[in-house]
Write a protein that holds these residues in place. Structure first.
Motif, short mmCIF file in Angstrom:
data_model
loop_
_atom_site.label_atom_id
_atom_site.label_comp_id
_atom_site.label_asym_id
_atom_site.label_seq_id
_atom_site.Cartn_x
_atom_site.Cartn_y
_atom_site.Cartn_z
N ASP A 1 0.52 -1.51 0.40
CA ASP A 1 -0.03 -0.27 0.14
C ASP A 1 0.86 1.25 -0.40
O ASP A 1 0.68 2.03 -0.76
N ARG A 2 1.71 1.27 0.36
CA ARG A 2 2.72 1.95 1.38
C ARG A 2 3.91 2.57 1.36
O ARG A 2 4.85 2.67 1.72
N GLY A 3 4.26 0.86 -0.06
CA GLY A 3 5.84 0.90 0.05
C GLY A 3 5.67 -0.07 -1.38
O GLY A 3 4.75 -1.31 -2.03
N ILE A 4 7.34 -0.70 -0.57
CA ILE A 4 7.22 -2.25 -2.05
C ILE A 4 8.26 -2.98 -1.28
O ILE A 4 8.68 -2.51 0.36
N ASP A 5 8.11 -4.52 -0.83
CA ASP A 5 8.91 -5.48 -0.01
C ASP A 5 10.16 -6.42 -0.77
O ASP A 5 9.09 -6.20 -2.22
N PHE A 6 10.98 -6.17 -0.68
CA PHE A 6 12.12 -7.65 -1.28
C PHE A 6 12.36 -8.42 0.05
O PHE A 6 12.64 -8.23 0.83
N PHE A 7 12.10 -9.21 -1.24
CA PHE A 7 12.47 -10.92 -0.05
C PHE A 7 14.02 -11.17 -1.05
O PHE A 7 13.78 -11.81 -2.52
N PHE A 8 14.96 -12.32 0.16
CA PHE A 8 16.02 -12.48 -0.54
C PHE A 8 16.18 -13.35 0.10
O PHE A 8 15.31 -13.65 1.10
N SER A 9 17.39 -14.36 -0.41
CA SER A 9 17.48 -15.70 -0.02
C SER A 9 19.19 -15.56 0.72
O SER A 9 19.14 -16.86 1.09
N ASN A 10 19.12 -14.37 1.44
CA ASN A 10 20.59 -14.72 1.97
C ASN A 10 20.63 -13.23 2.09
O ASN A 10 20.09 -12.23 1.79
N ARG A 11 20.64 -13.20 4.08
CA ARG A 11 21.26 -11.92 4.55
C ARG A 11 21.55 -10.87 3.76
O ARG A 11 21.70 -9.89 3.74
N SER A 12 22.86 -11.55 3.37
CA SER A 12 23.09 -10.25 2.99
C SER A 12 23.27 -9.84 1.74
O SER A 12 23.64 -8.37 1.28
N HIS A 13 22.56 -10.16 0.98
CA HIS A 13 21.88 -9.33 -0.11
C HIS A 13 20.91 -8.29 0.33
O HIS A 13 21.07 -7.20 -0.19
N ALA A 14 20.50 -9.13 1.37
CA ALA A 14 19.37 -7.46 1.68
C ALA A 14 20.52 -6.84 2.79
O ALA A 14 20.01 -5.54 2.04
N ILE A 15 21.49 -6.68 3.04
CA ILE A 15 21.99 -5.61 3.52
C ILE A 15 22.66 -4.47 2.72
O ILE A 15 22.68 -3.60 2.72
N LYS A 16 23.11 -5.58 1.35
CA LYS A 16 23.58 -4.59 0.56
C LYS A 16 22.24 -3.76 -0.10
O LYS A 16 22.66 -2.88 -0.88
#
Length: 517
Positions: free
Chosen positions: A194-209
């Motif tokens: 609704d007020r944004g976007i969710d991004f899903f990653f298979s690795n924590r390091s990818h999310a941090i980057k």
């Protein structure tokens, strides 16, 4: 001259010898043996691998580089050739001169590479020989692809981008930055909320980057949490799901802001009524009546956070009656401004009454008598910002102009196609049928406004890739541009859309040659 002639004669006399095996006349070498006899005696490719098995993931088109690294490479690319050569054992016993692919049917699960090597044999003679290596491709999904195939919702880390404003202009801009820099290439799923976007990653390091990238392009504050999913008591292994909550600063470009007294004082009594001119990793604020400005980074903003007094949705259209320049041109952060006293009247009042306003504006370089401008009508606006009440004796201007308007001219060319287009992220849309039509119409209008902003503001499209529209008819260009006073994107800024995969497939039949390393 005689010495040179003598040297020339000596070279002629020792020009050839007889092969010690077959007696053929040949150029001398350390083994005194012709190439054919030398090859019959010595095979320098003996002991080198001629058949190799390589593992390929059909989902992400990558190859396994033992023990656990997966390398993305296209067929007959330099990357794949390097990978294939590195998979060969004992290749250090010879000297590699040249490597190239031999064409094979793409579906044959075979890759053939022709190698040319050299080695010193028999009394120091150097023998060069070519041989072929066949690679058998076995399909096996990599860990991340197998997890996604088993359960598409099985993510390890999620980044929740949110901005608490009533429009999505920031996310349209952010989407283009993400696409240009391939920041979300590791995301296994993207969901529009609704007020944004969710991004899903298979690795924590990818999310941090990814969070680090967002931090470089917009002012944010973030926090992260983790939730225990499973625990193996025997091996003492813990599996967590990580969530990164990222809040984007709610101040947007063209917003009118009333600075809190403490912040205004720390900025040298700037404003307090200022316009937000640009959003990057800092917020550019400008006082339109004095051309004084400042840049707030994310840390400064969140320390004394404030909200917008009025946003771009509340802009009112004015007609310019007279312009009187006050200052010469000033360059602020790469943008040009000229201070001017401008007489304006609301377009809605024009011809109905004689209400006029005299305002000081930063748009003196753009406005002329008869032009239209968009601004905030502070005289009629209803705001409940408590910050403005803290200033005693503050004289609030009746009108603050924000930008030049091209709405009247756009009415004439409504429905005309653009010569360019933008790419979009592949996103799932969150929401049921009840939210469909109204939200979709609002989204279309906001996206159209975003496209107009790109046309009007060259700075805004500086970090964005605009692509030529193949369906656009060049013959229509003259009718669109002739006599029109609307900013257009110059054709030299457009990029020809090219899919490397499609191009490679088209050229497969024409390109039989190999590639050198």
């Amino acid at each position: 001259m005689a010495g040179e002639a003598g040297m020339f004669t000596v070279q002629q006399t020792v020009g050839s010898v007889l092969c010690c095996k077959c007696g053929i006349l040949m150029a001398p070498n350390a083994a005194n043996m012709c190439v054919k006899c030398l090859r019959s005696e010595v095979d320098i490719t003996e002991g080198l691998q001629k058949h190799v098995i390589i593992i390929h993931c059909p989902e992400c088109d990558s190859y396994l580089q033992p023990p656990r690294t997966w390398l993305k490479a296209q067929l007959e690319s330099k990357e794949l050739l390097t990978f294939c050569v590195k998979r060969l054992k004992n290749l250090n016993k010879v000297r590699l001169i040249h490597a190239e692919f031999i064409w094979t049917e793409p579906h044959s699960k075979r890759i053939k590479v022709k190698l040319r090597v050299q080695k010193e044999v028999l009394n120091g003679a150097v023998l060069e020989q070519a041989y072929m290596v066949e690679y058998v491709v076995q399909d096996q999904m990599c860990d991340s692809c197998s997890r996604v195939q088993a359960n598409p919702d099985q993510w390890v880390a999620a980044v929740q981008l949110r901005q608490h404003v009533s429009h999505r202009r920031t996310f349209f801009y952010l989407e283009q930055l993400i696409l240009k820099h391939d920041a979300a290439v590791r995301a296994i799923r993207i969901k529009q909320m609704d007020r944004g976007i969710d991004f899903f990653f298979s690795n924590r390091s990818h999310a941090i980057k990814f969070v680090e990238f967002i931090q470089k392009v917009v002012p944010i504050k973030s926090r992260n949490d983790k939730q225990l999913v499973s625990h193996d008591t025997k091996s003492n292994n813990y599996n967590y799901k990580y969530t990164f909550s990222v809040e984007i600063c709610p101040i947007c470009r063209e917003d009118l802001v009333c600075l809190p007294p403490k912040l205004a004082s720390s900025l040298g009594n700037l404003g307090p009524l200022v316009l937000c001119m640009k959003i990057s990793n800092s917020i550019a604020l400008l006082d339109p009546s004095t051309l004084r400005h400042c840049f707030l980074d994310a840390e400064q903003y969140w320390r004394t956070s404030f909200t917008s007094l009025l946003s771009s949705k509340q802009l009112v259209e004015y007609v310019v009656l007279d312009v009187d320049l006050v200052s010469s041109e000033v360059n602020i952060g790469g943008s040009k401004y000229v201070l001017a006293d401008v007489q304006v009247a609301r377009v809605s009042d024009f011809g109905k009454n004689d209400t006029m306003f005299l305002v000081r504006t930063h748009l003196g370089h753009l406005l002329n008598a008869g032009d239209y401008a968009l601004g905030y009508d502070l005289n009629a606006a209803n705001n409940n910002d408590t910050e403005i009440d803290k200033y005693k004796g503050l004289v609030i201007p009746e009108v603050i102009l924000v930008k030049k308007s091209y709405e009247e001219t756009r009415q004439k060319k409504r429905g005309k196609p653009r010569a360019w287009k933008l790419k979009n992220l592949e996103m799932e849309v969150d929401g049921g049928e009840t939210r469909g039509r109204v939200d979709e119409e609002k989204m279309v209008n906001e996206y159209e406004q975003f496209l107009r902003d790109l046309e009007e503001n060259p700075e805004l499209r500086f970090n964005i890739s605009l692509f030529r529209d193949k369906d656009y008819q060049p013959s229509e260009m003259a009718s669109v541009t002739d006599g029109e006073d609307v900013p257009l994107v110059p054709l030299e800024e457009l990029i020809d859309e090219l899919s490397l995969n499609d191009k490679k497939n088209d050229d497969d039949d024409d390109d039989d040659g190999g590639m050198e390393e």
